[in-house]
Enzyme design. Structure first.
Site, PDB file in Angstrom:
ATOM      1  N   GLU A   1       0.812  -1.213   0.000  1.00  0.00           N
ATOM      2  CA  GLU A   1       0.000   0.000   0.000  1.00  0.00           C
ATOM      3  C   GLU A   1       0.850   1.270   0.000  1.00  0.00           C
ATOM      4  O   GLU A   1       0.392   2.327  -0.431  1.00  0.00           O
ATOM      5  CB  GLU A   1      -0.961  -0.004   1.191  1.00  0.00           C
TER       6      GLU A   1
ATOM      7  N   HIS B   1       3.586   1.654  -1.856  1.00  0.00           N
ATOM      8  CA  HIS B   1       3.807   1.875  -3.289  1.00  0.00           C
ATOM      9  C   HIS B   1       2.526   2.369  -3.964  1.00  0.00           C
ATOM     10  O   HIS B   1       2.566   3.251  -4.824  1.00  0.00           O
ATOM     11  CB  HIS B   1       4.238   0.570  -3.968  1.00  0.00           C
TER      12      HIS B   1
END
Length: 281
Positions: free
Chosen positions: A34, A36
């Protein structure tokens, strides 16, 4: 979602984009989470086109075992990106493709930013980072490139790289995304057992308390206090806890009222090395 694997195909796809487009780049080493996803979503919100690179860069690993254990989850990564947008260009080359069969890093002068903390403990790491980031920036030619503040030292070094080499790109730093426990999201977290994952939440807890103490105590006091906290956690082996000037990353002894500071930490949680940081003022 098509995956581009060669520099030639990447150039062809980018050349076919509208000339008036704005282009964002999110460089990653895969094993996406999450954190990224937050970078990708910000890039999409600020650009008409977005390239996400997925490449485990061998020249930035000083530990061969760490490279061998780095997770390879390309199919899952593609699935995550498809859930964000079907218009993302994924660039997932091999090392030989990127390095033209000569897997070596360049040597850079980062004016001391690379000599402390991660640079002091990871030989040649930032030369490897600089090599791959410069390569990607010159290949993609984005208007903006997005990096997470979990790797804040890396972020400052990339800004220096861009400035010294006159690369026309805006480097966007994005806030750290954390798990519910406070642990900074990292691809390496997947290597932690459930028990170690809970233990690792102590890292952020210590940073938060250090921030509170920094308003009342000296930098030396806070540094010594933080180092002592880890002595009571046998599963957490502290590698360094440092307080530095935000811009120069120079470790400080005496606080100044007009300077911004940040605390940095690296910890082995079992066999997994984790890093984190926090703004202090």
């Amino acid at each position: 979602m098509p995956v581009i694997t060669t520099k030639k195909e990447l150039d062809q796809r980018l050349s076919s984009l509208p000339k008036s487009r704005s282009l964002g780049l999110v460089p990653t080493m895969g094993a996406l989470h999450e954190g990224h996803a937050a970078l990708v979503k910000k890039a999409i919100s600020e650009n008409r086109c977005v390239v996400v690179s997925i490449f485990v860069n061998p020249t930035q690993f000083d530990n061969k075992e760490d490279l061998e254990h780095y997770p390879d989850t390309l199919e899952k990564d593609i699935f995550l990106l498809e859930g964000i947008s079907g218009d993302i260009l994924i660039f997932a080359p091999t090392a030989n493709e990127i390095y033209d069969h000569r897997i070596l890093s360049k040597t850079y002068d980062f004016e001391g930013l690379d000599k402390v903390m991660e640079g002091a403990f990871r030989n040649n790491h930032f030369n490897g980072v600089g090599t791959i980031v410069e390569t990607l920036l010159l290949l993609v030619k984005p208007d903006r490139a997005y990096f997470g503040e979990k790797d804040f030292q890396q972020l400052q070094i990339i800004r220096k790289l861009v400035d010294k080499n006159d690369i026309p790109v805006a480097i966007i730093g994005c806030p750290i995304v954390r798990e519910a426990s406070g642990l900074a999201m990292s691809s390496r977290n997947e290597r932690l057992s459930e028990t170690l994952r809970q233990d690792a939440s102590f890292i952020y807890e210590t940073l938060r308390t250090a921030k509170a103490k920094f308003g009342m105590k000296s930098a030396k006091y806070v540094r010594d206090w933080a180092e002592k906290q880890f002595e009571n956690h046998p599963d957490l082996q502290l590698e360094y806890f440092e307080i530095t000037d935000l811009d120069t990353l120079t470790p400080i002894q005496t606080k100044k009222t007009d300077v911004k500071y940040r605390a940095f930490v690296a910890v082995f949680c079992g066999a997994v090395r984790l890093i984190d940081n926090i703004a202090l003022n």
